[in-house]
Design a protein around this motif. Structure first.
Motif, PDB file in Angstrom:
ATOM      1  N   SER A  80      14.458   8.539  11.000  1.00 33.37           N
ATOM      2  CA  SER A  80      15.869   8.218  10.718  1.00 33.37           C
ATOM      3  C   SER A  80      16.026   7.352   9.474  1.00 33.37           C
ATOM      4  CB  SER A  80      16.501   7.504  11.913  1.00 33.37           C
ATOM      5  OG  SER A  80      15.796   6.317  12.228  1.00 33.37           O
ATOM      6  N   GLU A  81      15.012   6.538   9.156  1.00 32.86           N
ATOM      7  CA  GLU A  81      15.075   5.686   7.968  1.00 32.86           C
ATOM      8  C   GLU A  81      13.692   5.642   7.317  1.00 32.86           C
ATOM      9  OE1 GLU A  81      17.023   1.798   8.380  1.00 32.86           O
ATOM     10  OE2 GLU A  81      17.560   2.398  10.422  1.00 32.86           O
ATOM     11  N   ARG A  82      13.701   5.560   5.986  1.00 34.26           N
ATOM     12  CA  ARG A  82      12.462   5.427   5.236  1.00 34.26           C
ATOM     13  C   ARG A  82      12.448   4.048   4.591  1.00 34.26           C
ATOM     14  NH1 ARG A  82      14.591  10.119   5.677  1.00 34.26           N
ATOM     15  NH2 ARG A  82      13.322  12.013   6.011  1.00 34.26           N
ATOM     16  N   LEU A  83      11.548   3.192   5.060  1.00 31.14           N
ATOM     17  CA  LEU A  83      11.487   1.826   4.563  1.00 31.14           C
ATOM     18  C   LEU A  83      10.534   1.693   3.377  1.00 31.14           C
ATOM     19  CD1 LEU A  83      11.347  -0.030   8.005  1.00 31.14           C
ATOM     20  CD2 LEU A  83      13.353   0.473   6.598  1.00 31.14           C
ATOM     21  N   SER A  84       9.499   2.535   3.331  1.00 35.75           N
ATOM     22  CA  SER A  84       8.558   2.505   2.210  1.00 35.75           C
ATOM     23  C   SER A  84       7.867   3.858   2.110  1.00 35.75           C
ATOM     24  CB  SER A  84       7.512   1.398   2.426  1.00 35.75           C
ATOM     25  OG  SER A  84       6.585   1.356   1.364  1.00 35.75           O
ATOM     26  N   GLY A  85       7.975   4.498   0.941  1.00 37.67           N
ATOM     27  CA  GLY A  85       7.351   5.796   0.735  1.00 37.67           C
ATOM     28  C   GLY A  85       8.185   6.947   1.262  1.00 37.67           C
ATOM     29  N   GLU A  86       7.800   8.149   0.873  1.00 37.09           N
ATOM     30  CA  GLU A  86       8.507   9.358   1.296  1.00 37.09           C
ATOM     31  C   GLU A  86       7.964   9.853   2.629  1.00 37.09           C
ATOM     32  OE1 GLU A  86      11.115  10.728  -0.200  1.00 37.09           O
ATOM     33  OE2 GLU A  86      11.060   9.055  -1.619  1.00 37.09           O
ATOM     34  N   ALA A  87       8.830  10.460   3.412  1.00 37.18           N
ATOM     35  CA  ALA A  87       8.411  11.008   4.707  1.00 37.18           C
ATOM     36  C   ALA A  87       9.358  12.136   5.084  1.00 37.18           C
ATOM     37  CB  ALA A  87       8.439   9.920   5.783  1.00 37.18           C
ATOM     38  N   PRO A  88       8.856  13.158   5.793  1.00 32.53           N
ATOM     39  CA  PRO A  88       9.722  14.267   6.231  1.00 32.53           C
ATOM     40  C   PRO A  88      10.642  13.807   7.359  1.00 32.53           C
ATOM     41  CG  PRO A  88       7.542  14.500   7.164  1.00 32.53           C
ATOM     42  CD  PRO A  88       7.459  13.347   6.213  1.00 32.53           C
ATOM     43  N   ASP A  89      11.582  14.646   7.713  1.00 36.58           N
ATOM     44  CA  ASP A  89      12.500  14.308   8.801  1.00 36.58           C
ATOM     45  C   ASP A  89      11.812  14.323  10.157  1.00 36.58           C
ATOM     46  OD1 ASP A  89      14.567  14.079   6.986  1.00 36.58           O
ATOM     47  OD2 ASP A  89      15.253  16.148   7.249  1.00 36.58           O
ATOM     48  N   GLU A  90      10.735  15.076  10.234  1.00 38.29           N
ATOM     49  CA  GLU A  90       9.977  15.162  11.486  1.00 38.29           C
ATOM     50  C   GLU A  90       8.493  15.105  11.150  1.00 38.29           C
ATOM     51  OE1 GLU A  90       8.709  18.927  13.988  1.00 38.29           O
ATOM     52  OE2 GLU A  90      10.824  18.477  14.358  1.00 38.29           O
ATOM     53  N   ALA A 108       0.835  -1.210   0.000  1.00 41.74           N
ATOM     54  CA  ALA A 108       0.000   0.000   0.000  1.00 41.74           C
ATOM     55  C   ALA A 108       0.867   1.257   0.000  1.00 41.74           C
ATOM     56  CB  ALA A 108      -0.924  -0.011   1.214  1.00 41.74           C
ATOM     57  N   SER A 109       1.983   1.212  -0.710  1.00 44.94           N
ATOM     58  CA  SER A 109       2.951   2.315  -0.671  1.00 44.94           C
ATOM     59  C   SER A 109       2.398   3.622  -1.224  1.00 44.94           C
ATOM     60  CB  SER A 109       4.225   1.925  -1.437  1.00 44.94           C
ATOM     61  OG  SER A 109       3.909   1.587  -2.774  1.00 44.94           O
ATOM     62  N   GLU A 110       1.312   3.542  -2.015  1.00 46.22           N
ATOM     63  CA  GLU A 110       0.739   4.776  -2.554  1.00 46.22           C
ATOM     64  C   GLU A 110       0.061   5.605  -1.469  1.00 46.22           C
ATOM     65  OE1 GLU A 110      -2.602   1.913  -2.349  1.00 46.22           O
ATOM     66  OE2 GLU A 110      -0.500   1.795  -2.974  1.00 46.22           O
ATOM     67  N   ARG A 111      -0.261   4.982  -0.350  1.00 46.49           N
ATOM     68  CA  ARG A 111      -0.912   5.731   0.727  1.00 46.49           C
ATOM     69  C   ARG A 111      -0.268   5.529   2.098  1.00 46.49           C
ATOM     70  NH1 ARG A 111      -4.149   2.756   4.005  1.00 46.49           N
ATOM     71  NH2 ARG A 111      -4.577   0.609   3.391  1.00 46.49           N
ATOM     72  N   VAL A 112       0.551   4.489   2.251  1.00 49.28           N
ATOM     73  CA  VAL A 112       1.152   4.179   3.553  1.00 49.28           C
ATOM     74  C   VAL A 112       2.654   4.422   3.522  1.00 49.28           C
ATOM     75  CG1 VAL A 112       1.593   2.374   5.270  1.00 49.28           C
ATOM     76  CG2 VAL A 112      -0.627   2.482   4.117  1.00 49.28           C
ATOM     77  N   ARG A 113       3.129   5.197   4.491  1.00 45.00           N
ATOM     78  CA  ARG A 113       4.571   5.399   4.683  1.00 45.00           C
ATOM     79  C   ARG A 113       5.035   4.527   5.838  1.00 45.00           C
ATOM     80  NH1 ARG A 113       1.991   8.941   1.205  1.00 45.00           N
ATOM     81  NH2 ARG A 113       3.200  10.833   0.810  1.00 45.00           N
ATOM     82  N   ILE A 114       6.168   3.875   5.669  1.00 39.45           N
ATOM     83  CA  ILE A 114       6.733   3.057   6.743  1.00 39.45           C
ATOM     84  C   ILE A 114       8.128   3.585   7.032  1.00 39.45           C
ATOM     85  CG2 ILE A 114       7.285   0.728   7.533  1.00 39.45           C
ATOM     86  CD1 ILE A 114       5.394  -0.338   5.372  1.00 39.45           C
ATOM     87  N   VAL A 115       8.353   3.971   8.275  1.00 36.76           N
ATOM     88  CA  VAL A 115       9.612   4.609   8.645  1.00 36.76           C
ATOM     89  C   VAL A 115      10.152   4.016   9.944  1.00 36.76           C
ATOM     90  CG1 VAL A 115       8.941   6.784   7.550  1.00 36.76           C
ATOM     91  CG2 VAL A 115       8.462   6.427   9.989  1.00 36.76           C
ATOM     92  N   VAL A 116      11.429   4.245  10.151  1.00 40.46           N
ATOM     93  CA  VAL A 116      12.031   4.036  11.467  1.00 40.46           C
ATOM     94  C   VAL A 116      12.155   5.419  12.082  1.00 40.46           C
ATOM     95  CG1 VAL A 116      14.013   3.176  12.750  1.00 40.46           C
ATOM     96  CG2 VAL A 116      13.325   2.040  10.627  1.00 40.46           C
ATOM     97  N   ALA A 117      11.594   5.607  13.256  1.00 35.39           N
ATOM     98  CA  ALA A 117      11.549   6.949  13.844  1.00 35.39           C
ATOM     99  C   ALA A 117      11.637   6.883  15.355  1.00 35.39           C
ATOM    100  CB  ALA A 117      10.269   7.657  13.421  1.00 35.39           C
ATOM    101  N   ASN A 118      12.266   7.909  15.906  1.00 34.09           N
ATOM    102  CA  ASN A 118      12.394   8.024  17.355  1.00 34.09           C
ATOM    103  C   ASN A 118      11.256   8.883  17.902  1.00 34.09           C
ATOM    104  OD1 ASN A 118      13.562   9.687  19.865  1.00 34.09           O
ATOM    105  ND2 ASN A 118      14.620   7.717  19.742  1.00 34.09           N
TER     106      ASN A 118
END
Length: 327
Positions: free
Chosen positions: A61-71, A36-46
């Motif tokens: 800190s890491e983007r596993l699927s899709g784009e995401a901002p730093d915060e 579901a990468s067109e609507r779901v972002r998967i990240v590693v985040a603190n």
């Protein structure tokens, strides 16, 4: 209360469906989320701070699927909000979209901002402690490398053995719905599966799903310990269950598991389940008994009818079985 009852009934129904049909209905959760990468972002985040009663600020800190901002500030449910520890890193699946409120089909931008997502099979939001094994499950190589099945199985078993109950649920669901993985297990992995099954405290639903996965592994790798585990489950839970839990589905799986790998000496144990307070368990036991020794099963069925300590639905099943078995 009635809505809650219907939801629980739906989950219990899903739990009795074969893994193949369940996979079509729900899909393995890791695959579903990555697909579901067109609507779901998967990240590693603190988790930096909790900014409100339902919002958490994360540093990505890491983007596993899709784009995401730093915060990103992500809304979540009350349970997840309480579970998150500030300063801890998580694998988080979130979306800027919500179901279209007018047409109930498709998606629309959520005016309240991003929120965590969940899958029906998990029953929780997709937020997991960011262990190396968990991150690997969502990495590009884990599911695209045709030779990576062994490493993926190892990672899933390792996640089940960890203390993060959310991650454990994810890994159990994935294993139970990925017959292509359990069918390829090797001896060392079967030993790890044995260790997890015997040493990790799993709730009834996850125990059932993990057991279903184990039963798909080659019997050469699981005999005799897996079938001793089936017998232990039957002895431990007995015949009277809380019908609002997944214990009956676990018992049904254990009873059916002895159908192929049990022996006639198991008929005495299985016959106890004819007196279960759930007819599905009794019918599963009867099916296994009939497969192992039809004449002995008929004798136990006749005995149960004479005693009369059985449910009406079970009585009907036993009567039909005896009619079909002949004099």
């Amino acid at each position: 209360m009635r809505t809650r009852h219907y939801l629980l009934s739906a989950f219990l129904l899903l739990a009795t469906v074969s893994p193949e049909l369940l996979a079509k209905a729900l899909g393995p959760p890791v695959e579903d989320l990555l697909g579901a990468s067109e609507r779901v972002r998967i990240v590693v985040a603190n988790a930096r701070e909790k900014t409100g009663p339902d919002k958490i600020r994360f540093d990505v800190s890491e983007r596993l699927s899709g784009e995401a901002p730093d915060e990103v500030v992500i809304r979540t449910d009350e349970r997840t909000f309480a579970d998150v520890t500030v300063g801890t890193s998580y694998v988080v699946a979130f979306s800027y979209l919500r179901k279209d409120r007018m047409f109930r089909k498709g998606w629309e931008e959520d005016p309240e901002g991003p929120s965590t997502v969940s899958t029906m099979g998990l029953g929780t939001t997709a937020l997991f402690e960011a262990t190396p094994e968990l991150k690997y499950l969502f990495s590009a190589g884990a599911n695209s490398n045709p030779d990576g099945a062994a490493r993926l199985v190892d990672a899933l078993l390792d996640v089940v053995a960890q203390e993060d109950t959310r991650g454990r649920g994810l890994a159990v669901e994935e294993l139970s719905l990925r017959g292509d993985l359990t069918g390829q297990m090797e001896a060392a992995q079967a030993e790890k599966l044995k260790s997890v099954l015997q040493d990790v405290e799993l709730g009834p639903r996850h125990h059932d799903l993990f057991l279903q996965a184990a039963l798909r592994v080659s019997p050469e790798l699981t005999t005799p310990w897996l079938f001793e585990e089936l017998r232990r489950i039957i002895i431990w839970h007995g015949t009277q269950y809380d019908l609002g839990t997944f214990v009956p589905t676990l018992m049904r799986t254990a009873a059916l598991g002895l159908k192929e790998a049990g022996d006639p000496s198991d008929i005495g144990l299985l016959s106890l389940l004819l007196y279960a307070n759930h007819p599905g368990v009794s019918k599963a036991a009867l099916a296994s008994m009939a497969h192992l020794n039809r004449a002995a099963a008929a004798a136990k069925a006749d005995q149960a009818l004479d005693r009369g300590w059985i449910l009406d639905e079970t009585r009907g099943a036993l009567t039909r079985f005896l009619d079909e078995s002949g004099p």
